[in-house]
Write an enzyme that holds these catalytic residues in place. Structure first.
Site, short mmCIF file in Angstrom:
data_model
loop_
_atom_site.label_atom_id
_atom_site.label_comp_id
_atom_site.label_asym_id
_atom_site.label_seq_id
_atom_site.Cartn_x
_atom_site.Cartn_y
_atom_site.Cartn_z
N LEU A 78 -6.51 0.92 -1.77
CA LEU A 78 -5.50 0.42 -2.72
C LEU A 78 -4.50 -0.34 -1.86
O LEU A 78 -4.16 0.12 -0.76
CB LEU A 78 -4.78 1.58 -3.41
CG LEU A 78 -5.42 2.24 -4.62
CD1 LEU A 78 -4.47 3.29 -5.20
CD2 LEU A 78 -5.78 1.23 -5.71
N ASP A 79 -4.02 -1.47 -2.36
CA ASP A 79 -3.04 -2.24 -1.59
C ASP A 79 -1.80 -1.41 -1.28
O ASP A 79 -1.46 -0.48 -2.02
CB ASP A 79 -2.58 -3.47 -2.39
CG ASP A 79 -3.71 -4.44 -2.66
OD1 ASP A 79 -4.69 -4.42 -1.91
OD2 ASP A 79 -3.59 -5.21 -3.63
N TYR A 80 -1.10 -1.81 -0.25
CA TYR A 80 0.18 -1.21 0.14
C TYR A 80 1.13 -1.16 -1.07
O TYR A 80 1.82 -0.17 -1.30
CB TYR A 80 0.77 -2.09 1.24
CG TYR A 80 2.03 -1.60 1.89
CD1 TYR A 80 2.02 -0.50 2.74
CD2 TYR A 80 3.24 -2.27 1.68
CE1 TYR A 80 3.17 -0.07 3.36
CE2 TYR A 80 4.40 -1.84 2.29
CZ TYR A 80 4.36 -0.75 3.13
OH TYR A 80 5.51 -0.32 3.74
N THR A 115 0.29 -1.23 -4.28
CA THR A 115 -0.33 -0.65 -5.48
C THR A 115 -0.16 0.87 -5.42
O THR A 115 -0.23 1.46 -4.35
CB THR A 115 -1.84 -0.98 -5.52
OG1 THR A 115 -2.01 -2.40 -5.52
CG2 THR A 115 -2.52 -0.41 -6.75
#
Ligand code: URA
Length: 232
Positions: A95-97, A99
Site C-alpha cells: 500500500l502506498d505511503y 494510503t
C-alpha cells in the site's frame, strides 16, 4: 527455538544452560550454536519441530507508514506497528505511503506468493475520496478499462457512494496491482484522489479494526482467502 515458538528466548537460554538441549545428538552448552532446517534438536530427549508457526495478520495501516520490512530513508514501516509478534513476518503486497487500510502480514511464503500473483485475480476494494463530482458515465469507463501510462486496465468496478459540492466518495474494486493504480485511474478520469483506503481483499473485510491496530486472521478467514485465489 524462540522463532519456532517452542520457548521464549530466556526460557530457551535456561534450557541450554541446564544442559537439556541436544543438537544432532550432541548436548550443547553454548548460546551461539546455529541450527538450520536439517538439524535435529531435542529438549529432554524429545525431538522438537523447528518450523516456525505460520501466522496471518491483518493490519489497518495508517498513512505515513511504508509497507516494506525496511526503508532506506528510515521512515516508519508497517512492522513498527506489530512489534510484539515474534515470528518473522513481512507485508503481503503493498500500500502506498499515503494510503491507509487493510494490509496482510505473514511468514507463509507460499500464501504471500499466491495472494500477490497477478493470475490469482484477487479483488481489492478501496474507499476513495476524489476531487469533483463523479458522473455515472465514469462507471462504464471503469468497466471498459482506463488508459494509464501505456496500459489499459482490466475491467474495474466504480460505485458512487456520496457526492458533495466538490468531492465524491466512491468505492473502487480492482484485481490488478500496478504501481499507484487507483490514483492513476482516478486522475485519468479527471478526479484526482484526495484520500485512499483499502477496505477489503477478496472475502476479507477490514471491518471496524482501528487505524494502527492489528489482529490475527481466524482459521476460517485464512481458508476463505486460500480458496478465493484462482490457482497460480
Ligand atoms: N492503488 C493506489 O494508487 N495506491 C495504493 O496504495 C493501492 C492501490
Amino acid at each position: 527455538m524462540s522463532h519456532a515458538g517452542i520457548a521464549s528466548r530466556r526460557k530457551a537460554e535456561e534450557l541450554i544452560a541446564q544442559g537439556r538441549v541436544c543438537v544432532n545428538g550432541v548436548r550443547i552448552k553454548d548460546m551461539g550454536v546455529k541450527v538450520s532446517s536439517g538439524d535435529v534438536v531435542e529438549v529432554d530427549g524429545k525431538k522438537v519441530n523447528l518450523e516456525e508457526k505460520k501466522v496471518y495478520i491483518m493490519l489497518n495501516k495508517p498513512v505515513g507508514y511504508i509497507s516494506s520490512a525496511k526503508d532506506q530513508f528510515g521512515r516508519k514501516t508497517v512492522l513498527d506497528l506489530v512489534k510484539d509478534v515474534k515470528e518473522r513476518i513481512y507485508p503481503v503486497g503493498r500500500l502506498d505511503y499515503d494510503t491507509s487500510g487493510l494490509i496482510l502480514l505473514t511468514n507463509d511464503g507460499e500464501f504471500a506468493y499466491v495472494l500477490t500473483h497477478p493470475s490469482s485475480e484477487i479483488d481489492k476494494v478501496y474507499s476513495v475520496v476524489v476531487k469533483g463530482a463523479v458522473s455515472k458515465d465514469k462507471i462504464k469507463a471503469f468497466k471498459k478499462g482506463i488508459k494509464i501510462d501505456n496500459y489499459i486496465t482490466s475491467p474495474a468496478k466504480l460505485r458512487i457512494i456520496n457526492i458533495t459540492d466538490n468531492t465524491s466518495t466512491v468505492e473502487i474494486t480492482i484485481h490488478e496491482g500496478k504501481n499507484r493504480q487507483v490514483r492513476k485511474m482516478c486522475k485519468a478520469i479527471g478526479h484526482p484522489v484526495l484520500k485512499l483506503k483499502r477496505i477489503a481483499i477478496g472475502p476479507l473485510k477490514l471491518g471496524d479494526l482501528e487505524e494502527g491496530k492489528w489482529r490475527h486472521l481466524t482459521e476460517q478467514e485464512v481458508k476463505a482467502l486460500k480458496n478465493y485465489a484462482k490457482p497460480v
